[in-house]
Design an enzyme around this catalytic site. Sequence first.
Site, PDB file in Angstrom:
ATOM      1  N   ARG A   1       0.840  -1.206   0.000  1.00 34.00           N
ATOM      2  CA  ARG A   1       0.000   0.000   0.000  1.00 34.00           C
ATOM      3  C   ARG A   1       0.875   1.255   0.000  1.00 34.00           C
ATOM      4  O   ARG A   1       0.589   2.228  -0.689  1.00 34.00           O
ATOM      5  CB  ARG A   1      -0.938  -0.007   1.208  1.00 34.00           C
ATOM      6  CG  ARG A   1      -2.082  -0.996   1.093  1.00 34.00           C
ATOM      7  CD  ARG A   1      -2.864  -1.095   2.376  1.00 34.00           C
ATOM      8  NE  ARG A   1      -3.554   0.151   2.713  1.00 34.00           N
ATOM      9  CZ  ARG A   1      -4.156   0.375   3.875  1.00 34.00           C
ATOM     10  NH1 ARG A   1      -4.154  -0.566   4.830  1.00 34.00           N
ATOM     11  NH2 ARG A   1      -4.769   1.528   4.103  1.00 34.00           N
TER      12      ARG A   1
ATOM     13  N   CYS B   1      -0.958   5.907   9.426  1.00 35.54           N
ATOM     14  CA  CYS B   1      -1.374   4.607   8.880  1.00 35.54           C
ATOM     15  C   CYS B   1      -2.497   4.857   7.889  1.00 35.54           C
ATOM     16  O   CYS B   1      -2.479   5.844   7.160  1.00 35.54           O
ATOM     17  CB  CYS B   1      -1.791   3.656  10.002  1.00 35.54           C
ATOM     18  SG  CYS B   1      -3.195   4.231  10.990  1.00 35.54           S
TER      19      CYS B   1
END
Length: 290
Positions: free
Chosen positions: A188, A247
């Site tokens: 990601r 995050c």
Amino acid sequence: MSTRAANDNTQTSRWLLSTDWLAGRCDDPDLVVVDGSYHLPAANRDARAEYRAAHIPGAVFFDIEEIADHSSDLPHMLPSAEAFAAAAGALGIGNRTKIIVYDSIGLFSAARVWWTFRVFGAEHAFILDGGLPKWVAEGRPVESGEGLRERRKFSARKKEQAVKAVEDVRQALRSGSAQVVDARSAERFRGEAPEPRPGLRSGHMPGSRNVPYAGLIEDGRLVSADRIGAAFAAGGVDLDKPIVTSCGSGVTAAILWLALDALGKEPAGLYDGSWVDWGSRPDLPVATGP
């Protein structure tokens, strides 16, 4: 057998308490066990329904989607101090209460709930080492239904410096005053995997570093201090310089916080909006690749 399994009573962090410790104290009126389970939308799991089906005896449920800032379009952003105080009090938590947070994965959202309590001034908030999976694997009791406790008064004092907004992060990246460390997976971070939430660009904040939270956990528990240090070193993080954790939506950034604290390196802040904030804004730059 892993080293942790062979030495089951060793906690990496001062904020972790063992299942053995909790087992004899579930009836302590000055202790509240909190189920802080949360799942990403793609998991198709209902954390509250799972809590109602089976939880540690006496546990109350902390809903991070409900105890949040509902004026924000971003998911589960921190609520106001007043709103948090009301929610904590309704769960039977006062300022002197000892709080033991767990989740149904082992170590995932419990870190975010623990961090939230500490941000709002709870001095006695801890995490159950290994969470519900370890508790159940040891054959310890669970119960169903909703846990109800007598309301208490919680006076919230928000530690503003611990919570970073997008402008704080932009300034840190621009000036180099703090390292921004992203807990998402390497795929990601590099922009090779799609984001689990729709409408988000793939990639990372230019200049940020990547320490995937999954590398800090083994069998639902925080790994050793040596392994934590090695993971941050591999991510190019200088532990002697300020760090802001980030995050996807501010949940696993708290695992980085817990891990850094275990090394005696408490972060300078946590980016509450994280990638769901940055990645949704077309005016902010996005990098791909390592």
